[in-house]
Write a protein that holds these residues in place. Structure first.
Motif, PDB file in Angstrom:
ATOM      1  N   VAL A   1     -53.481 -25.417  12.472  1.00 42.45           N
ATOM      2  CA  VAL A   1     -52.513 -26.490  12.246  1.00 42.45           C
ATOM      3  C   VAL A   1     -53.016 -27.817  12.799  1.00 42.45           C
ATOM      4  O   VAL A   1     -53.545 -27.882  13.909  1.00 42.45           O
ATOM      5  CB  VAL A   1     -51.157 -26.168  12.920  1.00 42.45           C
ATOM      6  N   GLY A   2     -52.825 -28.869  12.027  1.00 39.47           N
ATOM      7  CA  GLY A   2     -53.053 -30.219  12.500  1.00 39.47           C
ATOM      8  C   GLY A   2     -51.744 -30.955  12.613  1.00 39.47           C
ATOM      9  O   GLY A   2     -50.825 -30.743  11.801  1.00 39.47           O
ATOM     10  N   HIS A   3     -51.627 -31.800  13.621  1.00 37.59           N
ATOM     11  CA  HIS A   3     -50.446 -32.658  13.765  1.00 37.59           C
ATOM     12  C   HIS A   3     -50.925 -34.083  13.996  1.00 37.59           C
ATOM     13  O   HIS A   3     -51.548 -34.384  15.015  1.00 37.59           O
ATOM     14  CB  HIS A   3     -49.565 -32.198  14.927  1.00 37.59           C
ATOM     15  N   TYR A   4     -50.619 -34.940  13.044  1.00 34.21           N
ATOM     16  CA  TYR A   4     -50.996 -36.352  13.125  1.00 34.21           C
ATOM     17  C   TYR A   4     -49.776 -37.152  13.527  1.00 34.21           C
ATOM     18  O   TYR A   4     -48.753 -37.129  12.833  1.00 34.21           O
ATOM     19  CB  TYR A   4     -51.519 -36.820  11.769  1.00 34.21           C
ATOM     20  N   THR A   5     -49.859 -37.845  14.659  1.00 34.45           N
ATOM     21  CA  THR A   5     -48.723 -38.596  15.179  1.00 34.45           C
ATOM     22  C   THR A   5     -49.186 -39.956  15.668  1.00 34.45           C
ATOM     23  O   THR A   5     -50.377 -40.170  15.900  1.00 34.45           O
ATOM     24  CB  THR A   5     -48.036 -37.814  16.327  1.00 34.45           C
TER      25      THR A   5
ATOM     26  N   VAL B   1     -49.029 -31.215   9.728  1.00 32.23           N
ATOM     27  CA  VAL B   1     -47.775 -31.936   9.937  1.00 32.23           C
ATOM     28  C   VAL B   1     -48.147 -33.403  10.065  1.00 32.23           C
ATOM     29  O   VAL B   1     -48.791 -33.818  11.027  1.00 32.23           O
ATOM     30  CB  VAL B   1     -47.050 -31.430  11.202  1.00 32.23           C
ATOM     31  N   LEU B   2     -47.756 -34.174   9.069  1.00 33.03           N
ATOM     32  CA  LEU B   2     -48.238 -35.545   8.921  1.00 33.03           C
ATOM     33  C   LEU B   2     -47.090 -36.526   9.120  1.00 33.03           C
ATOM     34  O   LEU B   2     -46.156 -36.583   8.321  1.00 33.03           O
ATOM     35  CB  LEU B   2     -48.847 -35.710   7.524  1.00 33.03           C
ATOM     36  N   GLU B   3     -47.181 -37.299  10.177  1.00 34.44           N
ATOM     37  CA  GLU B   3     -46.100 -38.213  10.534  1.00 34.44           C
ATOM     38  C   GLU B   3     -46.336 -39.601   9.962  1.00 34.44           C
ATOM     39  O   GLU B   3     -47.388 -40.201  10.188  1.00 34.44           O
ATOM     40  CB  GLU B   3     -46.001 -38.295  12.063  1.00 34.44           C
ATOM     41  N   ALA B   4     -45.371 -40.111   9.210  1.00 34.39           N
ATOM     42  CA  ALA B   4     -45.470 -41.467   8.669  1.00 34.39           C
ATOM     43  C   ALA B   4     -45.452 -42.480   9.805  1.00 34.39           C
ATOM     44  O   ALA B   4     -44.976 -42.197  10.914  1.00 34.39           O
ATOM     45  CB  ALA B   4     -44.320 -41.740   7.701  1.00 34.39           C
ATOM     46  N   GLY B   5     -45.973 -43.668   9.513  1.00 32.95           N
ATOM     47  CA  GLY B   5     -45.929 -44.746  10.489  1.00 32.95           C
ATOM     48  C   GLY B   5     -44.556 -45.376  10.476  1.00 32.95           C
ATOM     49  O   GLY B   5     -43.562 -44.764  10.839  1.00 32.95           O
ATOM     50  N   LEU B   6     -44.452 -46.610   9.983  1.00 33.13           N
ATOM     51  CA  LEU B   6     -43.152 -47.276   9.991  1.00 33.13           C
ATOM     52  C   LEU B   6     -42.421 -47.143   8.656  1.00 33.13           C
ATOM     53  O   LEU B   6     -41.275 -47.509   8.539  1.00 33.13           O
ATOM     54  CB  LEU B   6     -43.305 -48.758  10.351  1.00 33.13           C
ATOM     55  N   GLY B   7     -43.086 -46.597   7.642  1.00 32.18           N
ATOM     56  CA  GLY B   7     -42.493 -46.641   6.314  1.00 32.18           C
ATOM     57  C   GLY B   7     -42.182 -45.294   5.701  1.00 32.18           C
ATOM     58  O   GLY B   7     -41.951 -44.308   6.393  1.00 32.18           O
TER      59      GLY B   7
END
Length: 381
Positions: A64-68, A131-137
């Motif tokens: 698993v990868g988690h980008y935050t 699990v890919l976290e959006a920035g501000l949008g």
């Protein structure tokens, strides 16, 4: 290497070219293997929801990868892979390989967030889930260019109005337009979000469900136990519930033990016995913290970016603070001290410059990632 490359890119922009990331990704995507992506959009709670889900999936035997984002102390915090932040050697090797896919001009024009998003995907190619976290949008975010199997929508509230608009309906529309196939909604502070979700679900022919419809009595028992084991305040428990709803959609069984130590640092984290730190920076975060801490009082160590509604934030926190101690933060986006002071004085709250911690006092460090970063650097010295 990577850090030098990123240091030459501004972290924040007044204007964003929303067509750039899709255009560049289209040219290199044939060279990338895209794993199963769970996309996270919303205003608050993306980081902890993502870490709960990623940690559980990893505990269950998946890669698993988690980008935050953003990070607090080190860039490596943004790219978590199989239980830990990726080290500098791996990052630099991936950076070199990614540059070989891009022309120098393309690499130069990509923003800090766009490039690091591509770098994360490059590193995550062999994962089972990302699990890919959006920035501000939402729909225009760099993370939205990739196909995904599921979108998780955390609470949507006012923030980044210069980019997203000043009405909840427009903010929710931008974020929810990122949904590709199926989405789960967390509890929402504004009914307009539900209205927008229903409209978009019909327009795009996608399924958007509220998370409580996916959880049963057995889940509730497990959630209560996990929350107790991890000492989760109510708003983090809500994020946990959203992550578990995602597991239900994925058809993956879980147990309490799969969430051991899954909480992401910086979200109402305890330092020693008398310090709480939280990277929240908007009114929704302030309301959550107030509800969690309202039985106690703290010295508020604080500063704020110019574009935040700091007067309202401090007003929300006023019942739980003795006084404010303003911490100096070196960042061009930080509000002028005299304006912040005026807002504090308008609320009849005493203030002074932060100079250090007294062991007999209780402190709440709050305001942004930059505030927490600055405090931690001083606290650890």
């Amino acid at each position: 290497m990577l850090q030098t490359f990123l240091d030459n890119k501004p972290l924040y922009y007044d204007k964003i070219d929303y067509a750039r990331m899709p255009r560049i990704y289209e040219r290199i995507k044939s060279a990338l293997k895209i794993p199963k992506i769970i996309h996270l959009v919303g205003t608050n709670g993306k980081g902890t929801t993502g870490r709960f889900l990623a940690s559980a999936l990893y505990s269950l035997g998946f890669s698993v990868g988690h980008y935050t984002s953003p990070h607090i102390l080190e860039f490596n915090e943004r790219i978590w892979l199989d239980g830990k932040s990726v080290n500098d050697t791996v990052l630099n090797e991936a950076h070199t390989k990614l540059l070989s896919l891009l022309t120098p001009q393309k690499a130069e024009t990509l923003s800090y967030f766009e490039y690091t998003t591509l770098l994360a995907i490059f590193l995550y190619q062999e994962c089972d889930y990302v699990v890919l976290e959006a920035g501000l949008g939402g729909e225009y975010d760099a993370t939205a260019v990739f196909e995904n199997i599921l979108t998780l929508v955390t609470p949507i509230d006012f923030d980044h109005e210069a980019f997203l608009g000043s009405e909840i309906e427009s903010i929710a529309t931008t974020k929810l337009n990122a949904v590709r196939t199926r989405a789960i909604l967390a509890n929402q502070p504004h009914e307009e979000v539900i209205t927008v979700a229903k409209r978009i679900a019909q327009q795009k022919d996608v399924l958007i469900e509220e998370y409580d419809s996916l959880l049963n009595e057995q889940d509730s028992i497990k959630i209560t136990k996990i929350a107790q084991n991890n000492n989760l305040p109510h708003y983090l428990k809500e994020n946990l519930m959203l992550s578990i709803a995602a597991l239900k959609i994925l058809g993956i069984d879980y147990d309490v033990e799969n969430f051991e130590n899954a909480k992401l640092f910086g979200r109402l984290s305890q330092l020693g016995t008398n310090i709480l730190v939280d990277v929240g920076h908007n009114t929704l975060a302030a309301k959550s913290i107030y509800e969690t801490l309202k039985e106690n009082k703290y010295i508020l160590v604080y500063n704020s970016y110019k574009d935040k509604n700091y007067s309202e934030i401090i007003h929300i926190l006023k019942p739980i603070i003795y006084h404010v101690e303003i911490i100096d933060v070196k960042d061009d986006r930080i509000e002028e001290r005299n304006k912040l002071v005026q807002a504090i004085e308008n609320l009849n709250i005493t203030h002074k410059k932060f100079e250090g911690i007294e062991t007999h006092e209780n402190y709440l460090v709050f305001g942004s990632f930059s505030v927490v970063e600055t405090f931690l650097k001083e606290y650890r010295e």
